[in-house]
Scaffold this motif. Structure first.
Motif, short mmCIF file in Angstrom:
data_model
loop_
_atom_site.label_atom_id
_atom_site.label_comp_id
_atom_site.label_asym_id
_atom_site.label_seq_id
_atom_site.Cartn_x
_atom_site.Cartn_y
_atom_site.Cartn_z
N ASP A 1 0.82 -1.22 0.00
CA ASP A 1 0.00 0.00 0.00
C ASP A 1 0.85 1.26 0.00
O ASP A 1 0.56 2.23 0.70
N GLY A 2 1.94 1.23 -0.75
CA GLY A 2 2.80 2.40 -0.88
C GLY A 2 3.71 2.67 0.30
O GLY A 2 4.39 3.70 0.35
N LYS A 3 3.74 1.77 1.28
CA LYS A 3 4.59 1.93 2.46
C LYS A 3 5.54 0.75 2.57
O LYS A 3 5.29 -0.32 2.04
N ALA A 4 6.64 0.96 3.29
CA ALA A 4 7.55 -0.12 3.63
C ALA A 4 6.98 -0.82 4.86
O ALA A 4 6.82 -0.21 5.91
N ALA A 5 6.63 -2.09 4.71
CA ALA A 5 6.08 -2.88 5.82
C ALA A 5 7.14 -3.92 6.21
O ALA A 5 7.66 -4.63 5.35
N ALA A 6 7.47 -3.98 7.49
CA ALA A 6 8.54 -4.88 7.94
C ALA A 6 8.15 -5.57 9.23
O ALA A 6 7.48 -5.00 10.09
N ALA A 7 8.62 -6.82 9.35
CA ALA A 7 8.49 -7.59 10.58
C ALA A 7 9.90 -7.91 11.05
O ALA A 7 10.73 -8.38 10.27
N MET A 8 10.19 -7.62 12.31
CA MET A 8 11.51 -7.84 12.89
C MET A 8 11.40 -8.87 14.01
O MET A 8 10.67 -8.66 14.97
#
Length: 171
Positions: free
Chosen positions: A132-139
């Motif tokens: 959705d146009g964003k950087a999505a991250a799981a750490m």
């Protein structure tokens, strides 16, 4: 924390799907005890493996608006991945940053820390993709006492976690 049993298998046993903050979905084997912790005002998912394995898997997520420029969220993901592996931190080793799936990034590192008079090993993973146009991250961070690092049960747990995290889905 949203999780549910859906009858799929992990390795040789049944497992369950875990979804955290609408950002990531991954699978863990049955028997891992979930809880929600708070660190510096942020909710952190924590998962404890069944005995004899020790340690704890922690998970935080983030969605970041892209910077101005042609690469947008992709540039943000690259920057997040590079910061995640801590290139200037001598406690970190075995750093990896590589493509993940069709449109994502995977970063990994191992870090040794001294806390409460003991030494701990932290195995770190970041998986991220543009959504959705964003950087999505799981750490993810799997922490265990150094005296357990290399134990057969921990080696099996690390292999299981690596496979589950690499197969995770960014939502």
């Amino acid at each position: 924390m949203t999780g549910g049993q859906d009858g799929q298998s992990i390795g040789n046993g049944a497992g369950h799907s875990v979804e955290w903050e609408g950002v990531v979905r991954f699978r863990l084997p049955d028997g891992w005890r979930p809880e929600v912790e708070e660190h510096e005002g942020h909710a952190v998912a924590a998962f404890h493996p069944p005995a004899p394995a020790g340690g704890v898997l922690r998970l935080v997520t983030d969605r970041v608006a892209p910077k101005d420029g042609p690469d947008g969220a992709v540039a943000v993901l690259r920057e997040m991945a590079l910061r995640f592996v801590r290139p200037d931190d001598q406690r970190a080793s075995d750093r990896i940053v590589e493509p993940w799936g069709d449109d994502g990034v995977l970063a990994q590192a191992v870090m040794m820390t001294e806390e409460d008079g003991g030494t701990d090993a932290h195995y770190l993973w970041l998986v991220g993709a543009e959504r959705d146009g964003k950087a999505a991250a799981a750490m993810f961070s799997y922490r265990l006492p150094m005296v357990m690092d290399g134990d057969e049960s921990c080696a099996g747990t690390l292999a299981l976690l690596d496979g589950a995290i690499r197969a995770a889905e960014i939502l």
